[in-house]
Scaffold this motif. Structure first.
Motif, PDB file in Angstrom:
ATOM      1  N   LEU A  35       0.829  -1.206   0.000  1.00 22.96           N
ATOM      2  CA  LEU A  35       0.000   0.000   0.000  1.00 22.96           C
ATOM      3  C   LEU A  35       0.863   1.255   0.000  1.00 22.96           C
ATOM      4  CD1 LEU A  35      -2.920   1.069   0.176  1.00 22.96           C
ATOM      5  CD2 LEU A  35      -2.632   1.088   2.638  1.00 22.96           C
ATOM      6  N   ALA A  36       1.904   1.269   0.818  1.00 21.14           N
ATOM      7  CA  ALA A  36       2.801   2.431   0.871  1.00 21.14           C
ATOM      8  C   ALA A  36       3.534   2.613  -0.453  1.00 21.14           C
ATOM      9  CB  ALA A  36       3.795   2.253   2.015  1.00 21.14           C
ATOM     10  N   ALA A  37       3.970   1.521  -1.070  1.00 18.66           N
ATOM     11  CA  ALA A  37       4.658   1.617  -2.359  1.00 18.66           C
ATOM     12  C   ALA A  37       3.714   2.152  -3.432  1.00 18.66           C
ATOM     13  CB  ALA A  37       5.205   0.253  -2.756  1.00 18.66           C
ATOM     14  N   GLY A  38       2.478   1.698  -3.428  1.00 19.07           N
ATOM     15  CA  GLY A  38       1.500   2.194  -4.394  1.00 19.07           C
ATOM     16  C   GLY A  38       1.197   3.671  -4.199  1.00 19.07           C
ATOM     17  N   ALA A  39       1.048   4.080  -2.954  1.00 19.53           N
ATOM     18  CA  ALA A  39       0.782   5.493  -2.674  1.00 19.53           C
ATOM     19  C   ALA A  39       1.960   6.361  -3.076  1.00 19.53           C
ATOM     20  CB  ALA A  39       0.474   5.678  -1.191  1.00 19.53           C
ATOM     21  N   ALA A  40       3.177   5.887  -2.819  1.00 19.30           N
ATOM     22  CA  ALA A  40       4.367   6.643  -3.210  1.00 19.30           C
ATOM     23  C   ALA A  40       4.472   6.748  -4.725  1.00 19.30           C
ATOM     24  CB  ALA A  40       5.616   5.977  -2.638  1.00 19.30           C
ATOM     25  N   LEU A  41       4.120   5.682  -5.419  1.00 18.98           N
ATOM     26  CA  LEU A  41       4.175   5.708  -6.885  1.00 18.98           C
ATOM     27  C   LEU A  41       3.148   6.675  -7.460  1.00 18.98           C
ATOM     28  CD1 LEU A  41       5.488   4.489  -9.390  1.00 18.98           C
ATOM     29  CD2 LEU A  41       3.751   2.696  -9.327  1.00 18.98           C
ATOM     30  N   VAL A  42       1.949   6.684  -6.890  1.00 19.97           N
ATOM     31  CA  VAL A  42       0.923   7.627  -7.350  1.00 19.97           C
ATOM     32  C   VAL A  42       1.380   9.054  -7.101  1.00 19.97           C
ATOM     33  CG1 VAL A  42      -1.420   8.477  -6.852  1.00 19.97           C
ATOM     34  CG2 VAL A  42      -1.017   6.026  -7.153  1.00 19.97           C
ATOM     35  N   TRP A  43       1.916   9.319  -5.905  1.00 23.22           N
ATOM     36  CA  TRP A  43       2.394  10.662  -5.579  1.00 23.22           C
ATOM     37  C   TRP A  43       3.505  11.081  -6.538  1.00 23.22           C
ATOM     38  CZ3 TRP A  43       7.367  11.990  -3.958  1.00 23.22           C
ATOM     39  CH2 TRP A  43       7.530  13.305  -3.567  1.00 23.22           C
ATOM     40  N   TRP A  44       4.440  10.189  -6.814  1.00 21.35           N
ATOM     41  CA  TRP A  44       5.571  10.506  -7.689  1.00 21.35           C
ATOM     42  C   TRP A  44       5.111  10.783  -9.117  1.00 21.35           C
ATOM     43  CZ3 TRP A  44       7.913   7.371 -11.636  1.00 21.35           C
ATOM     44  CH2 TRP A  44       9.102   7.906 -12.133  1.00 21.35           C
ATOM     45  N   MET A  45       4.166   9.963  -9.617  1.00 20.09           N
ATOM     46  CA  MET A  45       3.679  10.166 -10.983  1.00 20.09           C
ATOM     47  C   MET A  45       2.910  11.476 -11.109  1.00 20.09           C
ATOM     48  SD  MET A  45       4.765   7.826 -12.968  1.00 20.09           S
ATOM     49  CE  MET A  45       3.698   7.965 -14.371  1.00 20.09           C
ATOM     50  N   ARG A  46       2.102  11.826 -10.108  1.00 21.59           N
ATOM     51  CA  ARG A  46       1.366  13.090 -10.162  1.00 21.59           C
ATOM     52  C   ARG A  46       2.323  14.272 -10.077  1.00 21.59           C
ATOM     53  NH1 ARG A  46      -3.995  12.182  -6.401  1.00 21.59           N
ATOM     54  NH2 ARG A  46      -5.023  10.764  -7.834  1.00 21.59           N
ATOM     55  N   ARG A  47       3.342  14.171  -9.240  1.00 20.43           N
ATOM     56  CA  ARG A  47       4.331  15.219  -9.097  1.00 20.43           C
ATOM     57  C   ARG A  47       5.112  15.397 -10.389  1.00 20.43           C
ATOM     58  NH1 ARG A  47       9.716  14.775  -7.025  1.00 20.43           N
ATOM     59  NH2 ARG A  47      10.485  16.828  -6.463  1.00 20.43           N
ATOM     60  N   ARG A  48       5.447  14.294 -11.022  1.00 23.70           N
ATOM     61  CA  ARG A  48       6.209  14.317 -12.256  1.00 23.70           C
ATOM     62  C   ARG A  48       5.421  14.983 -13.389  1.00 23.70           C
ATOM     63  NH1 ARG A  48       7.925   8.921 -15.366  1.00 23.70           N
ATOM     64  NH2 ARG A  48       9.067   9.895 -17.025  1.00 23.70           N
ATOM     65  N   ARG A  49       4.114  14.700 -13.437  1.00 21.28           N
ATOM     66  CA  ARG A  49       3.282  15.300 -14.492  1.00 21.28           C
ATOM     67  C   ARG A  49       3.122  16.798 -14.287  1.00 21.28           C
ATOM     68  NH1 ARG A  49      -1.085  10.920 -14.168  1.00 21.28           N
ATOM     69  NH2 ARG A  49      -0.164   9.287 -15.412  1.00 21.28           N
ATOM     70  N   THR A  50       2.970  17.257 -13.049  1.00 15.83           N
ATOM     71  CA  THR A  50       2.720  18.678 -12.809  1.00 15.83           C
ATOM     72  C   THR A  50       3.978  19.502 -13.010  1.00 15.83           C
ATOM     73  OG1 THR A  50       3.091  18.394 -10.433  1.00 15.83           O
ATOM     74  CG2 THR A  50       0.823  18.264 -11.215  1.00 15.83           C
ATOM     75  N   THR A  51       5.170  18.960 -12.755  1.00 14.79           N
ATOM     76  CA  THR A  51       6.383  19.753 -12.930  1.00 14.79           C
ATOM     77  C   THR A  51       6.781  19.866 -14.393  1.00 14.79           C
ATOM     78  OG1 THR A  51       7.745  17.795 -12.537  1.00 14.79           O
ATOM     79  CG2 THR A  51       7.276  19.207 -10.651  1.00 14.79           C
ATOM     80  N   ARG A  52       6.347  18.959 -15.232  1.00 13.89           N
ATOM     81  CA  ARG A  52       6.682  19.030 -16.666  1.00 13.89           C
ATOM     82  C   ARG A  52       5.837  20.044 -17.401  1.00 13.89           C
ATOM     83  NH1 ARG A  52       8.131  13.315 -19.408  1.00 13.89           N
ATOM     84  NH2 ARG A  52       9.841  12.770 -18.023  1.00 13.89           N
ATOM     85  N   GLY A  53       4.585  20.216 -16.918  1.00 15.99           N
ATOM     86  CA  GLY A  53       3.639  21.050 -17.655  1.00 15.99           C
ATOM     87  C   GLY A  53       3.827  22.481 -17.351  1.00 15.99           C
TER      88      GLY A  53
END
Length: 53
Positions: A35-53
């Motif tokens: 669960l923690a790994a999944g939450a961290a992955l979701v957080w990282w992917m959302r962060r990655r998308r917002t910093t590129r745009g």
């Protein structure tokens, strides 16, 4: 076949073996880690998308 006759012949009724010998803490720990790994992955992917745009 009655249940007494079934017991004498070694036939067992009831629930299947569900792995009661597995420690509950181990399963809980693995589930929490997943669960923690999944939450961290979701957080990282959302962060990655917002910093590129």
């Amino acid at each position: 076949m009655t249940s007494r006759a079934a017991q004498e012949e070694g036939v067992q009724f009831g629930l299947a073996d569900t792995g009661n010998s597995i420690p509950v803490g181990l399963v809980t720990g693995i589930a929490a880690a997943a669960l923690a790994a999944g939450a961290a992955l979701v957080w990282w992917m959302r962060r990655r998308r917002t910093t590129r745009g």
